[in-house]
Write an enzyme that holds these catalytic residues in place. Structure first.
Site, mmCIF file in Angstrom:
data_model
loop_
_atom_site.group_PDB
_atom_site.id
_atom_site.type_symbol
_atom_site.label_atom_id
_atom_site.label_comp_id
_atom_site.label_asym_id
_atom_site.label_seq_id
_atom_site.Cartn_x
_atom_site.Cartn_y
_atom_site.Cartn_z
ATOM 1 N N ASN A 295 0.676 -1.116 0.220
ATOM 2 C CA ASN A 295 0.027 -0.017 -0.033
ATOM 3 C C ASN A 295 0.757 1.271 -0.030
ATOM 4 O OD1 ASN A 295 -2.389 1.859 0.943
ATOM 5 N ND2 ASN A 295 -0.861 1.922 2.630
ATOM 6 N N LYS B 197 1.592 3.486 -11.466
ATOM 7 C CA LYS B 197 0.218 2.846 -11.010
ATOM 8 C C LYS B 197 -0.125 1.698 -12.444
ATOM 9 C CE LYS B 197 -0.116 4.173 -6.910
ATOM 10 N NZ LYS B 197 0.076 3.484 -5.779
ATOM 11 N N TYR C 264 3.590 9.369 -11.405
ATOM 12 C CA TYR C 264 2.553 8.639 -10.509
ATOM 13 C C TYR C 264 1.635 7.942 -11.244
ATOM 14 C CZ TYR C 264 -1.089 7.705 -6.940
ATOM 15 O OH TYR C 264 -2.046 7.352 -6.250
HETATM 16 P P1 NAD Z 1 -0.620 8.661 2.888
HETATM 17 O O1 NAD Z 1 0.118 9.680 2.283
HETATM 18 O O2 NAD Z 1 -1.753 9.198 3.893
HETATM 19 O O3 NAD Z 1 0.210 7.495 3.484
HETATM 20 C C1 NAD Z 1 1.251 6.772 2.647
HETATM 21 C C2 NAD Z 1 1.726 5.552 3.545
HETATM 22 O O4 NAD Z 1 3.116 5.162 2.464
HETATM 23 C C3 NAD Z 1 2.534 5.950 4.799
HETATM 24 O O5 NAD Z 1 1.917 5.283 5.683
HETATM 25 C C4 NAD Z 1 3.842 6.315 4.526
HETATM 26 O O6 NAD Z 1 4.701 6.026 5.852
HETATM 27 C C5 NAD Z 1 4.071 5.310 3.658
HETATM 28 N N1 NAD Z 1 5.498 5.673 2.804
HETATM 29 C C6 NAD Z 1 5.641 6.696 1.865
HETATM 30 N N2 NAD Z 1 6.753 6.766 1.553
HETATM 31 C C7 NAD Z 1 7.406 5.906 1.818
HETATM 32 C C8 NAD Z 1 8.861 5.299 1.940
HETATM 33 N N3 NAD Z 1 9.755 5.853 1.017
HETATM 34 N N4 NAD Z 1 8.894 3.894 2.442
HETATM 35 C C9 NAD Z 1 7.957 3.429 3.239
HETATM 36 N N5 NAD Z 1 6.712 3.791 3.219
HETATM 37 C C10 NAD Z 1 6.534 4.885 2.689
HETATM 38 O O7 NAD Z 1 -1.335 7.849 1.499
HETATM 39 P P2 NAD Z 1 -2.720 7.266 1.388
HETATM 40 O O8 NAD Z 1 -3.465 8.403 0.540
HETATM 41 O O9 NAD Z 1 -3.299 6.623 2.286
HETATM 42 O O10 NAD Z 1 -2.350 6.407 0.215
HETATM 43 C C11 NAD Z 1 -2.235 4.958 0.176
HETATM 44 C C12 NAD Z 1 -2.142 4.322 -1.174
HETATM 45 O O11 NAD Z 1 -3.126 4.699 -1.717
HETATM 46 C C13 NAD Z 1 -0.756 4.819 -2.234
HETATM 47 O O12 NAD Z 1 -0.431 3.836 -2.831
HETATM 48 C C14 NAD Z 1 -1.607 5.843 -2.954
HETATM 49 O O13 NAD Z 1 -1.069 5.999 -4.193
HETATM 50 C C15 NAD Z 1 -2.763 5.061 -3.166
HETATM 51 N N6 NAD Z 1 -3.997 5.878 -3.676
HETATM 52 C C16 NAD Z 1 -4.353 7.124 -2.747
HETATM 53 C C17 NAD Z 1 -5.357 7.655 -3.300
HETATM 54 C C18 NAD Z 1 -6.127 8.996 -2.427
HETATM 55 O O14 NAD Z 1 -6.666 9.518 -3.050
HETATM 56 N N7 NAD Z 1 -5.593 9.062 -1.365
HETATM 57 C C19 NAD Z 1 -5.899 7.736 -4.357
HETATM 58 C C20 NAD Z 1 -5.519 6.577 -5.291
HETATM 59 C C21 NAD Z 1 -4.457 5.610 -4.947
#
Ligand code: NAD
Length: 247
Positions: free
Chosen positions: A90, A159, A155
């Protein structure tokens, strides 16, 4: 739904990952969460243990692109619990930088965490799942993996690669009873979205047929379904959980 399952969740310290960790704990799993820093990992583990003292949750902060670091933890987990049932890839980062301003370093950083780390963790977990004769891997894609996005090219590129890895691994690992799927979240109420520029997010919100952003728990419900035996014949799927949004 996940009684006594052992689950690893990368990026489990906040946002969608933290919601997945909580949902899995509520459904009987023992969870090992990964984050990027010791401080945020300890904070998330403390928060969860304070919420419910029966939660069995621990945390680590390996470099997810370093196979030896990841495998050292997987080995410890298997020594302690005997097996790993579920891997949730994730962790992820985003950016909206226009192409001419994109540095190669920034591109690499996004590709490293969004796709290389997914490859590394999947590669390292497979031997343990093969020994058990079963396993579930769920990768985290995005709605932008279906039609790109108008800027921040690394990005969506990363994906699309997540979808390719998911479908290919599903085909490679099916014979070992290892299911590999991805979830493609839409705009979800986390720090990742809070940090994006308003002029980017506001027009996007207007296009969502369900008329609102998704909540992390709504995403976690989909991960729970795909991780559970209810999804026993689902592999190679990219499940959209996005309110039919389109960017
Ligand atoms: P967030 O920024 O709230 O959390 C990201 C998490 O990834 C955190 O726990 C962080 O510690 C971890 N992380 C980031 N960089 C890291 C690194 N270098 N090493 C280890 N861990 C790392 O993000 P989110 O919104 O909860 O997103 C979670 C996933 O869902 C991601 O893959 C994101 O691309 C995907 N996503 C999110 C959305 C959205 O709208 N929030 C939409 C589409 C996809």
């Amino acid at each position: 739904m996940l009684e006594n399952k052992i689950a690893i969740v990368t990026g489990g310290t906040r946002g969608i990952g933290l919601a997945i960790v909580r949902k899995f704990l509520d459904n009987g799993a023992k969870v090992i969460l990964f984050g990027s820093r010791e401080e945020s990992v300890n904070k998330a583990v403390d928060l969860l243990r304070n919420e419910n003292d029966t939660y069995e949750v621990t945390g680590y902060y390996p470099n997810l692109c370093k196979a030896e670091e990841v495998d050292e933890i997987f080995k410890d987990v298997v020594d302690k619990y005997g097996h790993i049932d579920i891997l949730i890839n994730n962790a992820g980062v985003t950016a909206t930088t226009p192409i001419e301003e994109y540095t190669v370093d920034e591109f690499d950083k996004t590709m490293d965490i969004n796709i290389k780390a997914t490859f590394v963790c999947s590669k390292e977990v497979v031997k343990y799942m093969k020994e058990e004769g079963k396993g579930v891997i769920i990768n985290t894609s995005s709605m932008v993996s279906l039609y790109g996005q108008p800027r921040g090219v690394a990005y969506p590129t990363s994906k699309y690669a997540v979808n390719g890895l998911t479908k290919s691994l599903a085909r490679e690992l099916g014979k070992y009873n290892i299911r590999v799927n991805a979830i493609a979240p839409g705009v979800t109420n986390t720090d990742m979205v809070a940090n994006l520029p308003k002029e980017y997010i506001e027009p996007l919100l207007k296009t969502i047929p369900l008329g609102r952003v998704g909540e992390p728990e709504e995403l976690a419900n989909a991960y729970l379904f795909l991780a559970s035996d209810l999804a026993s014949y689902i592999t190679g799927a990219v499940l959209s959980v996005d309110g039919a949004a389109m960017n």
